[in-house]
Design a protein around this motif. Structure first.
Motif, PDB file in Angstrom:
ATOM      1  N   UNK A  33      25.629  45.932  32.844  1.00 29.37           N
ATOM      2  CA  UNK A  33      26.019  44.617  33.322  1.00 29.37           C
ATOM      3  C   UNK A  33      27.273  44.821  34.174  1.00 29.37           C
ATOM      4  N   UNK A  34      27.283  44.210  35.338  1.00 31.96           N
ATOM      5  CA  UNK A  34      28.394  44.421  36.266  1.00 31.96           C
ATOM      6  C   UNK A  34      29.106  43.095  36.538  1.00 31.96           C
ATOM      7  N   UNK A  35      30.397  43.189  36.760  1.00 30.64           N
ATOM      8  CA  UNK A  35      31.145  41.969  37.017  1.00 30.64           C
ATOM      9  C   UNK A  35      32.309  42.187  37.958  1.00 30.64           C
ATOM     10  N   UNK A  36      32.768  41.087  38.510  1.00 28.32           N
ATOM     11  CA  UNK A  36      33.988  41.062  39.303  1.00 28.32           C
ATOM     12  C   UNK A  36      34.978  40.132  38.603  1.00 28.32           C
ATOM     13  N   UNK A  37      36.192  40.627  38.456  1.00 25.47           N
ATOM     14  CA  UNK A  37      37.282  39.859  37.887  1.00 25.47           C
ATOM     15  C   UNK A  37      38.417  39.854  38.916  1.00 25.47           C
ATOM     16  N   UNK A  38      39.354  38.953  38.692  1.00 25.49           N
ATOM     17  CA  UNK A  38      40.511  38.949  39.575  1.00 25.49           C
ATOM     18  C   UNK A  38      41.779  38.617  38.785  1.00 25.49           C
ATOM     19  N   UNK A  39      42.889  39.074  39.330  1.00 27.77           N
ATOM     20  CA  UNK A  39      44.178  38.802  38.699  1.00 27.77           C
ATOM     21  C   UNK A  39      45.195  38.506  39.778  1.00 27.77           C
ATOM     22  N   UNK A  40      45.705  37.301  39.743  1.00 27.98           N
ATOM     23  CA  UNK A  40      46.755  36.892  40.670  1.00 27.98           C
ATOM     24  C   UNK A  40      48.106  37.166  40.021  1.00 27.98           C
ATOM     25  N   UNK A  41      49.149  37.295  40.825  1.00 29.80           N
ATOM     26  CA  UNK A  41      50.482  37.574  40.266  1.00 29.80           C
ATOM     27  C   UNK A  41      50.877  36.521  39.233  1.00 29.80           C
ATOM     28  N   UNK A  42      51.326  36.999  38.088  1.00 27.28           N
ATOM     29  CA  UNK A  42      51.782  36.099  37.035  1.00 27.28           C
ATOM     30  C   UNK A  42      50.684  35.421  36.255  1.00 27.28           C
ATOM     31  N   UNK A  43      49.423  35.773  36.527  1.00 30.27           N
ATOM     32  CA  UNK A  43      48.296  35.139  35.847  1.00 30.27           C
ATOM     33  C   UNK A  43      47.470  36.174  35.117  1.00 30.27           C
ATOM     34  N   UNK A  44      46.659  35.699  34.181  1.00 32.17           N
ATOM     35  CA  UNK A  44      45.772  36.592  33.455  1.00 32.17           C
ATOM     36  C   UNK A  44      44.557  36.950  34.296  1.00 32.17           C
ATOM     37  N   UNK A  45      43.982  38.075  33.976  1.00 30.35           N
ATOM     38  CA  UNK A  45      42.743  38.466  34.643  1.00 30.35           C
ATOM     39  C   UNK A  45      41.640  37.496  34.237  1.00 30.35           C
ATOM     40  N   UNK A  46      40.820  37.099  35.215  1.00 34.66           N
ATOM     41  CA  UNK A  46      39.771  36.132  34.935  1.00 34.66           C
ATOM     42  C   UNK A  46      38.457  36.566  35.563  1.00 34.66           C
ATOM     43  N   UNK A  47      37.380  36.142  34.939  1.00 35.09           N
ATOM     44  CA  UNK A  47      36.043  36.447  35.440  1.00 35.09           C
ATOM     45  C   UNK A  47      35.785  35.657  36.710  1.00 35.09           C
ATOM     46  N   UNK A  48      35.239  36.330  37.704  1.00 35.57           N
ATOM     47  CA  UNK A  48      34.811  35.675  38.940  1.00 35.57           C
ATOM     48  C   UNK A  48      33.294  35.509  38.936  1.00 35.57           C
ATOM     49  N   UNK A  49      32.590  36.598  38.709  1.00 35.73           N
ATOM     50  CA  UNK A  49      31.128  36.563  38.729  1.00 35.73           C
ATOM     51  C   UNK A  49      30.603  37.755  37.953  1.00 35.73           C
ATOM     52  N   UNK A  50      29.394  37.587  37.455  1.00 35.86           N
ATOM     53  CA  UNK A  50      28.794  38.645  36.657  1.00 35.86           C
ATOM     54  C   UNK A  50      27.300  38.701  36.953  1.00 35.86           C
ATOM     55  N   UNK A  51      26.769  39.916  36.937  1.00 37.11           N
ATOM     56  CA  UNK A  51      25.327  40.108  37.119  1.00 37.11           C
ATOM     57  C   UNK A  51      24.848  41.069  36.052  1.00 37.11           C
ATOM     58  N   UNK A  52      23.821  40.672  35.336  1.00 35.12           N
ATOM     59  CA  UNK A  52      23.336  41.491  34.233  1.00 35.12           C
ATOM     60  C   UNK A  52      22.377  42.569  34.730  1.00 35.12           C
TER      61      UNK A  52
END
Length: 115
Positions: A33-52
């Protein structure tokens, strides 16, 4: 050892597009399963999109209709097509691979959207 290498980040104006790529050095890529996450300065890493492995997709609400995740198992690659980019999308974008609870991360690629 699983290695994930992202590319495609950069600086773009608001309303523009970028396509991120992540190449995985792994056998049986299609099972991950593959995914893209992102993390902006001062913020937690968050899920952007996922493909199983079964090619089902899910997206964070903030990118629905703008981003598309896809994969090419023949190339061991997952993509994130990002359209209508907004300054709020500025972040480091990370590729993620998951198989049976084993999780791997890439080094990240910077996306900066100017207003």
């Amino acid at each position: 050892q699983v290695q994930l290498v992202e590319s495609g980040g950069g600086l773009v104006q608001a309303g523009g597009s970028l396509r991120l790529s992540c190449v995985a050095s792994v056998s049986l890529f299609s099972m991950y399963h593959m995914g893209w996450y992102r993390q902006a300065p001062g913020k937690q890493r968050e899920l952007v999109a996922r493909i199983t492995s079964g090619v089902s997709t899910n997206y964070a609400d903030f990118v629905k209709g703008r981003f598309t995740i896809s994969r090419d198992n023949a190339k061991n690659t997952v993509y994130l097509q990002m359209n209508s980019l907004e300054p709020e999308d500025t972040a480091v974008y990370y590729c993620n691979a998951d198989l049976s609870g084993y999780t791997y991360w890439g080094q990240g690629t910077q996306v900066t959207v100017s207003s």
